[in-house]
Design a protein around this motif. Structure first.
Motif, PDB file in Angstrom:
ATOM      1  N   UNK A  44       0.822  -1.206   0.000  1.00  0.00           N
ATOM      2  CA  UNK A  44       0.000   0.000   0.000  1.00  0.00           C
ATOM      3  C   UNK A  44       0.855   1.254   0.000  1.00  0.00           C
ATOM      4  N   UNK A  45       0.575   2.131  -0.936  1.00  0.00           N
ATOM      5  CA  UNK A  45       1.237   3.433  -0.986  1.00  0.00           C
ATOM      6  C   UNK A  45       0.155   4.460  -0.756  1.00  0.00           C
ATOM      7  N   UNK A  46      -0.065   4.842   0.478  1.00  0.00           N
ATOM      8  CA  UNK A  46      -1.075   5.881   0.747  1.00  0.00           C
ATOM      9  C   UNK A  46      -2.394   5.530   0.046  1.00  0.00           C
ATOM     10  N   UNK A  47      -2.762   6.221  -1.001  1.00  0.00           N
ATOM     11  CA  UNK A  47      -4.043   5.975  -1.655  1.00  0.00           C
ATOM     12  C   UNK A  47      -4.027   4.846  -2.664  1.00  0.00           C
ATOM     13  N   UNK A  48      -2.840   4.353  -2.971  1.00  0.00           N
ATOM     14  CA  UNK A  48      -2.739   3.420  -4.084  1.00  0.00           C
ATOM     15  C   UNK A  48      -2.402   2.025  -3.591  1.00  0.00           C
ATOM     16  N   UNK A  71      -0.978  -1.678  -4.700  1.00  0.00           N
ATOM     17  CA  UNK A  71      -0.380  -2.588  -5.671  1.00  0.00           C
ATOM     18  C   UNK A  71      -0.723  -4.002  -5.228  1.00  0.00           C
ATOM     19  N   UNK A 101      -8.355  -0.053  -7.261  1.00  0.00           N
ATOM     20  CA  UNK A 101      -9.019   1.035  -6.550  1.00  0.00           C
ATOM     21  C   UNK A 101      -9.955   0.405  -5.510  1.00  0.00           C
ATOM     22  N   UNK A 102     -10.451   1.200  -4.575  1.00  0.00           N
ATOM     23  CA  UNK A 102     -11.221   0.615  -3.469  1.00  0.00           C
ATOM     24  C   UNK A 102     -12.375  -0.269  -3.933  1.00  0.00           C
ATOM     25  N   UNK A 105      -4.033   4.401   5.417  1.00  0.00           N
ATOM     26  CA  UNK A 105      -5.090   5.394   5.291  1.00  0.00           C
ATOM     27  C   UNK A 105      -6.455   4.723   5.338  1.00  0.00           C
ATOM     28  N   UNK A 136     -10.422   3.993   4.772  1.00  0.00           N
ATOM     29  CA  UNK A 136     -11.356   4.107   3.653  1.00  0.00           C
ATOM     30  C   UNK A 136     -12.580   3.307   4.061  1.00  0.00           C
ATOM     31  N   UNK A 155     -18.240   5.417  -2.621  1.00  0.00           N
ATOM     32  CA  UNK A 155     -17.060   5.480  -3.475  1.00  0.00           C
ATOM     33  C   UNK A 155     -17.303   6.328  -4.722  1.00  0.00           C
ATOM     34  N   UNK A 213       2.670  12.686   5.528  1.00  0.00           N
ATOM     35  CA  UNK A 213       2.797  11.265   5.195  1.00  0.00           C
ATOM     36  C   UNK A 213       4.078  10.688   5.781  1.00  0.00           C
ATOM     37  N   UNK A 251      -1.178   8.750   8.032  1.00  0.00           N
ATOM     38  CA  UNK A 251      -1.813   9.304   6.828  1.00  0.00           C
ATOM     39  C   UNK A 251      -3.332   9.447   6.935  1.00  0.00           C
ATOM     40  N   UNK A 252      -3.823   9.989   8.021  1.00  0.00           N
ATOM     41  CA  UNK A 252      -5.266  10.184   8.132  1.00  0.00           C
ATOM     42  C   UNK A 252      -5.697  11.309   7.218  1.00  0.00           C
ATOM     43  N   UNK A 270       7.775   6.343  -2.208  1.00  0.00           N
ATOM     44  CA  UNK A 270       6.836   5.392  -2.768  1.00  0.00           C
ATOM     45  C   UNK A 270       5.398   5.842  -2.561  1.00  0.00           C
ATOM     46  N   UNK A 271       5.099   6.359  -1.365  1.00  0.00           N
ATOM     47  CA  UNK A 271       3.718   6.783  -1.118  1.00  0.00           C
ATOM     48  C   UNK A 271       3.346   8.007  -1.932  1.00  0.00           C
ATOM     49  N   UNK A 280       2.115   8.281  -6.611  1.00  0.00           N
ATOM     50  CA  UNK A 280       0.843   8.457  -7.277  1.00  0.00           C
ATOM     51  C   UNK A 280       0.091   9.668  -6.781  1.00  0.00           C
ATOM     52  N   UNK A 325      -8.785   8.464  -7.299  1.00  0.00           N
ATOM     53  CA  UNK A 325      -9.026   7.130  -6.786  1.00  0.00           C
ATOM     54  C   UNK A 325      -8.839   7.134  -5.277  1.00  0.00           C
TER      55      UNK A 325
END
Lengths: 344, 316, 336
Positions: free
Chosen positions: B183-187, B189, B227-228, B250, B252, C57, C107, C112-113, C173-174, C177, C184
């Protein structure tokens, strides 16, 4: 007479002292004796480390500093703006774009089950300056083309060139970013490090292919110094001095672009150097054109050498890339200068 | 018979391996070169190399660190090794000062600096990808270090472990579904089966919901970004997340709908899962992975607590 | 022929487009839904995963895109007015660099809230822009001084962000994107922060259109009419920064919507730059930005581009090309 000699000799002396001190500083401790022996024949031990790693790196820093400082000087005069810099004008962006694209292409071309033969960044080092030049010059030509004004005010107005340059620079940087982020993860990390402007692992093999461009740039700027000097005046005075403005401006911008782009080929886009150095020169009262060129070379070199050395020692064993240091130092210095500029 | 065999093996272990050298070696780069004598001073730039050396009972002179930290799963074994910084830019001066016989690194990060590294001593650079490559690399590096027999044994033990665990898991007829995510924050893999961690987990009979990628050229490109909504659509029984920064990920709203989260089967796993090609890491992934995915069948393995998987938590 | 240029027609077209794209957003996703289903579930939450996804979503993602786009477009328009230059872009104030650094800092150092990330982004953007304004105040905000100060401030904060990324590789890395921009994973948590800031700033901007209109005149003329140009420039710039900071904090540093949307609208309205009343141009620009961003996000969802094309890439490519096309025309129309 001796006053003049001192005036001219002081700068190389400053750079020399700074370089020698920088040779001594680093993550592996060194003594002055080590520095001395490193310059000799077949140095051993710590002196060998200095000779193998710090000496070439500092040499590269000097060349990079000269390139960016002169590019900045030219741009500030031609664009009539004390705040011009190759990294924000799009030259560095263009050069970076072509180099990063080349990185992406070359990595894609490497067959998986086979191996990669050595060349730093997987691109033959000799070609790197040319790749950068293609990108930098293309970006410059794009900016020039877009800022060409027809009608009554024929030519390239500094105003339009600056603004076009800034926008083109922003676009190119965005595209580079997008390209970098679309490569595989490992390449992205390497690309980000390169884009920060770094002298990590640079040695003479990076430097030598660029030296011809240093020479060309220096010769060009000296040959064109009369035009450059005239451009500092207002338009009419310049024209009455017989300077062909419509030719001189774009020509000088191209020289600046080649210098900046070949600097990018060595170390990536090192920010702020072109912005600050000519201004420091002006602030300390340098007026005469030839002297200004001389001083800018040495201040630029000194700035990059000092920043690189700082980057090598503040977070050891990790290195902070030189471009980050110059940007971080540059900004407050720039703020100071700008305040002074506005007050005067 | 068994006693005799162990005695012979033991004798072999204590025999100096100098007879193996000079040795012709090649790695994942072009061509080959000769190592004249057994390397004594070795720098391990990659976790794989450090891992293998620890497994062989050797100490690397220097290692690279991730955010200043050494890999937790190796325990304290490499605490004395010098810190060279990050693997993307290991400090060349420190390396040169150590005068290594051999430096081992990763092709993708250290390859571009081959010239500088070979100037110090021999250099071996590897691609890491899947299980088969891991076996090859272990054998290759082990041989170069003069421990061909031990590494052969390591590989054999590994094969045996895999087979044993797979047999036990499959015998009970369970086939839980899972996703392994970096997991990279919002993304997110999601690793596909070409990548070693997923391959090891799928070998146990668990189902990787993003499957295997047949079209990709490099194993490192075998992942899907989810994506989620895709996460919810896939809804795995088990969710294994590697959070590179450690700590909570993060939040969700999707997560609370996932079966894995509702049943307490969402885990945050340790660094060893990100690239488990070394012998210690790959064994840990099998053992702990099996325990996580088949908790009734396998106990939690012996391992440093800091490297253990924990319940996944979210940052609100 | 004149009807096509009529502002109400344009507004209606844009709004319709937004609604269409919104419905498209609601329909598209891993849990397949037909349009009819989506519409049903929108109003009747039946507790299924599909309904959940629709409400939690898809809907907030689309709304985030709409509001972000509107904010960036408005921000760009304000900058163009203030610097009196059609080549203005929200990033020129340094706000994008500052917001990026704020997010990077959180971050790296904290958890990361959503609320920490968004507020750090907004704060960072505002701090950076304040520095830019302070640096440029001598020039009355319209000179190239401001533009170049902003860019220099941006470079500084991006360098600081790079430093963070290099020292803490997990942040690199975080931030990958995040920095390319996209929607997203952005949901109600982000929207809750976004809409109050955008609506407030937008309404304020609308309230002061008369004053901002004056700023398009020569300074001497404006001051002669009793307008305190320095003050209104500052206010306008402040609103621009707030809008941009909020947008970037949520969606990452998406470039160009702010630059491109005002121009598209000007062309659509087919008037001289100075003759289009801001009270008309502003809302239309906001709508234009909204539809562009929503469209880019929709394209990112709908096109089979696989892993690699979040909305940010598409926006950059589209914006870049549009700029190049528009630049010549803009340049020739600009009085020198």
């Amino acid at each position: 007479m001796s006053g003049t000699v001192l005036k001219w000799a002081a700068w190389p002396l400053l750079l020399l002292v700074l370089s020698i001190v920088s040779l001594r500083m680093g993550v592996t401790g060194a003594s002055w004796a080590d520095v001395w022996y490193s310059l000799g024949h077949a140095p051993q031990g710590q002196a060998g480390i200095i000779a193998d790693y710090r000496l070439p790196r500092i040499s590269a820093a000097i060349v990079v500093g000269i390139h960016f400082a002169l590019a900045g000087l030219i741009m500030q005069i031609v664009l009539r703006n004390p705040l011009a810099d190759p990294t924000i004008f799009g030259i560095s962006g263009g050069a970076s774009l072509t180099i990063v694209s080349a990185m992406a292409v070359s990595l894609a071309l490497v067959p998986t089950d086979q191996t990669v033969s050595a060349s730093t960044d997987y691109i033959p080092l000799g070609i790197l300056p040319y790749i950068a030049l293609v990108g930098g010059l293309s970006a410059t030509l794009l900016v020039l083309a877009l800022s060409w004004e027809r009608g009554p005010g024929r030519g390239f107005s500094p105003q339009r060139m600056t603004l076009t340059g800034v926008i083109i620079g922003a676009i190119l940087n965005a595209i580079v970013m997008a390209l970098v982020l679309s490569m595989s993860e490992a390449s992205t990390e390497l690309a980000i490090l390169w884009l920060a402007g770094s002298l990590y692992a640079r040695d003479f093999s990076h430097l030598l292919p660029t030296l011809p461009w240093t020479l060309i740039g220096l010769v060009a700027i000296v040959v064109l110094s009369r035009s450059l000097s005239a451009l500092r005046l207002d338009v009419h005075s310049a024209q009455s001095l017989g300077v062909n403005l419509r030719l001189a401006r774009p020509l000088l911008i191209v020289v600046a672009a080649s210098l900046a782009a070949s600097g990018v080929a060595i170390a990536g886009p090192v920010g702020f150097v072109g912005l600050l150095v000519p201004y420091i020169a002006k602030v300390i009262g340098v007026r005469q054109m030839s002297y200004q060129i001389w001083v800018c070379c040495f201040i630029g070199a000194a700035l990059v050498v000092a920043s690189d050395t700082l980057g090598r020692i503040i977070a050891a064993p990790v290195e902070v890339p030189v471009g980050i240091i110059t940007s971080l130092i540059g900004a407050p210095l720039f703020a100071l200068i700008l305040n002074r500029n506005l007050r005067s | 018979m068994k006693f005799l065999r162990s005695a012979m093996l033991g004798a072999l272990l204590f025999t100096p391996h100098a007879y193996a050298f000079p040795l012709e070696v090649s790695d994942d780069r072009d061509g080959s070169f000769t190592i004249e004598k057994q390397p004594e001073r070795v720098i391990a730039l990659s976790n794989f190399a450090a891992d293998l050396m620890v497994a062989l009972g050797k100490e690397p002179l220097a290692v690279t660190t991730y955010e200043g930290k050494r890999p937790v799963y190796l325990g304290g074994s490499i605490d004395k090794a010098l810190d060279l910084g990050d693997i993307t830019a290991p400090n060349l001066e420190l390396m040169a000062k150590l005068k290594p016989d051999l430096t081992v690194g990763l092709l993708r990060y250290n390859g571009p600096f081959e010239k500088q590294i070979t100037a110090m001593g021999h250099f071996l650079a590897y691609h890491t990808a899947d299980v088969e490559k891991s076996r090859q690399n272990v054998a290759n590096l082990g041989t170069a270090l003069g421990h061909a027999e031990e590494t052969e044994a390591l590989n054999r033990n590994f094969d045996r472990l895999r087979a044993e665990y797979a047999a036990k898991a499959k015998a009970h007829g369970k086939a839980p579904s899972y996703l392994f995510i970096w997991s990279f924050h919002d993304t997110f893999y999601a690793f596909q089966d070409n990548l070693m961690s997923a391959e090891l987990l799928s070998d146990l009979g668990a189902r990787n919901l993003v499957g295997h990628n047949d079209k990709v050229r490099l194993a490192e490109e075998a992942f899907k970004i989810l994506d989620p909504e895709q996460l919810l659509a896939l809804n795995p029984d088990y969710l294994l997340v590697f959070a590179s920064h450690g700590g909570p990920i993060k939040a969700n709203p999707i997560y609370q709908r996932l079966d894995a989260v509702k049943n307490g089967r969402a885990y945050s796993v340790g660094y060893q899962y990100s690239q488990p090609s070394g012998p210690i890491a790959r064994e840990l992934v099998i053992r702990e992975g099996a325990h996580l995915l088949f908790p009734d069948l396998f106990k939690a393995p012996e391992m440093p607590d800091a490297a253990r998987a924990k319940q996944l938590v979210f940052a609100e | 022929m004149n009807d096509l240029r009529h502002p109400l027609v344009i507004a209606a077209t844009l709004s319709a487009g937004i609604v269409v794209l919104l419905l498209g957003h609601l329909q598209i996703g891993a849990l397949h839904t037909s349009l009819a289903e989506a519409w049903q579930l929108l109003w009747n939450d039946d507790g299924s995963n599909t309904a959940f996804v629709l409400h939690e979503v898809r809907l907030p993602r689309a709304l985030n895109a709409v509001f972000t786009g509107a904010a960036l477009a408005l921000s760009g328009l304000l900058i163009q007015i203030i610097t009196r230059n059609p080549l203005g872009d929200p990033g020129l104030t340094g706000v994008t660099g500052g917001a990026t650094f704020g997010v990077a800092l959180v971050i790296t150092l904290l958890q990361p809230a959503t609320w920490t990330v968004v507020s750090a982004g907004v704060l960072g953007g505002c701090v950076a822009a304040t520095i830019t304004f302070t640096l440029a105040r001598g020039g009355g905000f319209r000179d190239i001084q401001m533009v170049l100060s902003g860019v220099a401030v941006s470079i500084f904060f991006l360098a600081a962000t790079s430093a963070l990324m290099i020292l803490e590789r997990s942040s690199m890395q975080s931030l990958y994107y995040w920095m390319i921009g996209g929607f997203s994973g952005k949901g109600w948590a982000e929207f809750a922060w976004l809409w109050p800031m955008i609506v407030t700033a937008g309404l304020l901007a609308l309230m002061i259109t008369r004053m901002l209109q004056m700023l398009l005149l020569e300074d001497a003329v404006a001051r002669g009419l009793g307008v305190r140009t320095g003050l209104w420039r500052l206010i306008g710039a402040g609103l621009s920064v707030l809008l941009a900071a909020a947008a970037v904090a949520v969606a990452g540093p998406i470039a160009f919507i702010g630059f491109v949307a005002p121009h598209i609208m000007r062309k659509a309205l087919d008037g001289d730059r100075k003759s289009i009343p801001l009270s008309i141009l502003m809302p239309l620009t906001a709508l234009c930005g909204a539809i562009l961003t929503l469209g880019a996000d929709f394209a990112a969802l709908a096109l089979p581009l696989g892993n690699r094309a979040p909305a940010g890439v598409l926006v950059t490519l589209f914006g870049g090309m549009t700029f190049l096309v528009l630049a010549r025309q803009v340049m020739s129309r600009q009085s020198s």
